[in-house]
Design a protein around this motif. Structure first.
Motif, PDB file in Angstrom:
ATOM      1  N   GLY A 232      16.988  21.267  85.778  1.00 45.23           N
ATOM      2  CA  GLY A 232      17.495  20.998  86.908  1.00 45.23           C
ATOM      3  C   GLY A 232      17.702  19.689  87.325  1.00 45.23           C
ATOM      4  O   GLY A 232      17.551  19.070  88.538  1.00 45.23           O
ATOM      5  N   LEU A 233      17.893  18.618  86.174  1.00 40.99           N
ATOM      6  CA  LEU A 233      18.032  17.159  86.247  1.00 40.99           C
ATOM      7  C   LEU A 233      19.584  16.929  86.408  1.00 40.99           C
ATOM      8  O   LEU A 233      20.431  17.271  85.856  1.00 40.99           O
ATOM      9  N   LYS A 234      19.759  15.745  87.290  1.00 41.01           N
ATOM     10  CA  LYS A 234      21.153  15.240  87.304  1.00 41.01           C
ATOM     11  C   LYS A 234      21.047  13.935  86.527  1.00 41.01           C
ATOM     12  O   LYS A 234      20.707  12.896  87.355  1.00 41.01           O
ATOM     13  N   ILE A 235      21.398  13.716  85.284  1.00 43.39           N
ATOM     14  CA  ILE A 235      21.240  12.315  84.491  1.00 43.39           C
ATOM     15  C   ILE A 235      22.466  12.058  83.897  1.00 43.39           C
ATOM     16  O   ILE A 235      23.203  13.121  83.237  1.00 43.39           O
ATOM     17  N   ALA A 236      23.041  10.928  84.150  1.00 46.29           N
ATOM     18  CA  ALA A 236      24.666  10.593  83.347  1.00 46.29           C
ATOM     19  C   ALA A 236      24.217  10.404  81.981  1.00 46.29           C
ATOM     20  O   ALA A 236      23.282   9.825  81.567  1.00 46.29           O
ATOM     21  N   ILE A 237      25.361  11.054  81.186  1.00 44.82           N
ATOM     22  CA  ILE A 237      25.138  10.903  79.828  1.00 44.82           C
ATOM     23  C   ILE A 237      26.479  10.478  79.239  1.00 44.82           C
ATOM     24  O   ILE A 237      27.553  10.716  79.716  1.00 44.82           O
ATOM     25  N   VAL A 238      26.338   9.499  78.095  1.00 44.78           N
ATOM     26  CA  VAL A 238      27.314   8.768  77.197  1.00 44.78           C
ATOM     27  C   VAL A 238      27.021   9.368  76.174  1.00 44.78           C
ATOM     28  O   VAL A 238      26.035   9.128  75.499  1.00 44.78           O
ATOM     29  N   GLY A 239      28.223   9.877  75.267  1.00 42.19           N
ATOM     30  CA  GLY A 239      27.830  10.332  73.927  1.00 42.19           C
ATOM     31  C   GLY A 239      28.646   9.168  73.084  1.00 42.19           C
ATOM     32  O   GLY A 239      28.997   8.140  73.386  1.00 42.19           O
ATOM     33  N   TYR A 240      28.956   9.648  71.758  1.00 43.47           N
ATOM     34  CA  TYR A 240      29.478   8.713  70.652  1.00 43.47           C
ATOM     35  C   TYR A 240      30.307   9.678  69.652  1.00 43.47           C
ATOM     36  O   TYR A 240      29.438  10.568  69.080  1.00 43.47           O
TER      37      TYR A 240
END
Length: 324
Positions: A259-267
């Motif tokens: 239930g977390l709201k965390i920004a994510i950037v992949g590669y």
């Protein structure tokens, strides 16, 4: 039922085995009528010529071996597809080997490719370099992997990509950005450019560095548990840079479970990933360009234009922004 042999074709067509061999290798004059009889006999017997044996006359098999970890990974699946397309346009076929990052399996596949007389090999597997590559007198090109000083490398700009991803998160006002990587501590110590880009960028802004190692040799459930453990122990984390899109997808699933709201950037930025994970920003590697360049270098080497020294071909990346 045994497979038809060249002698069976000759008998069926009413010609000698030598005549069939000449027809297959297009050597010497032969009447159209004889060629038609041989082709008809091959079709009726379902005979397929041995490409390796035929190549002995011309010195080439027009086969290139591809050694990659696992094409179920969208990035590897896409780059292998592009490589196969580029090879096909140049009259070459490919033999694909999934190594699953297993050194022993890679060595076995490599020996198999050499036994099948491939003209060249494109390597994207992540295991430690095999000394068989040093002994093999054929064209070898690596994708984002150092094999030896004589093998050219094609890769995206890993350092710039990591800096771009980290800076993007910083620009969005995130202060506790964690890095998730599949690289081991040993690999990072030897120099992992994606990790270095993250560290240098966070240091430049006086932000803390937090790195979570995920062992991709472990089962999926273990990887998920490791991510969940990290997120639970580091509750103030507000953004994550994952050094691969598959890892970014795992992280996103875990944040949703908690239930977390965390920004994510992949590669990586494969088309499959962009279509499935529409809310994860990612660094897009120029996959098609990398594949075409790897094929060009391989075929140049097959033609005798071997690299005299290690040459690294670094291609630019771009950031695909999604809503955070």
């Amino acid at each position: 039922m045994s497979k038809a042999k060249l002698g069976d074709v000759a008998k069926h067509a009413g010609v000698s085995p030598t005549t069939v061999s000449r027809a297959l290798n297009n050597r010497g004059y032969m009447s159209d009528k004889t060629k038609e009889r041989i082709n008809k006999a091959m079709q009726e017997l379902n005979y397929f010529p041995n490409e390796v044996a035929r190549s002995l006359h011309g010195g080439k098999t027009n086969l290139v071996g591809l050694l990659f970890p696992n094409v179920t990974n969208p990035f590897y699946g896409e780059i292998v597809t592009e490589i196969e397309n580029a090879l096909g346009q140049r009259g070459y076929k490919s033999l694909l080997c999934n190594t699953y990052n297993n050194p022993k399996q890679e060595e076995q596949y490599l020996n198999m490719l050499l036994a099948n007389q491939v003209d060249g090999i494109i390597v994207g597997s992540r295991t430690k370099p095999s000394n068989v590559y040093q002994k093999a007198n054929l064209a070898v090109v690596a994708i984002d992997r150092i094999i030896s000083a004589k093998v050219p490398i094609v890769r995206s700009d890993n350092y710039a990509g990591a800096c771009l991803a980290t800076q993007y998160l910083i620009d969005q006002k995130f202060k506790r950005i964690a890095l998730f990587t599949g690289s081991s501590k040993e690999e990072i110590e030897k120099g992992d450019l994606r990790v270095e880009g993250y560290i240098d960028t966070t240091k430049k802004h006086n932000l803390p560095q937090t790195i979570c190692h995920i062992d991709f040799e472990q089962e999926d459930m273990y990887q998920k548990q490791r991510v969940l453990q990290f997120l639970t122990q580091n509750p103030k984390t507000d953004a994550i840079f994952a050094t691969g899109d598959v890892l970014a997808g795992i992280v996103q699933g875990c944040t949703q479970d908690l239930g977390l709201k965390i920004a994510i950037v992949g590669y990586d930025g494969s088309k499959v990933f962009q279509n499935l994970c529409t809310n994860i920003s990612t660094i897009r590697q120029p996959i098609e360009d990398m594949a075409k360049l790897a094929v060009d270098l391989t075929l140049d080497a097959i033609a005798g234009n071997f690299q005299k020294e290690n040459k690294e071909f670094v291609l630019p990346v771009s950031l695909i922004k999604r809503s955070i």
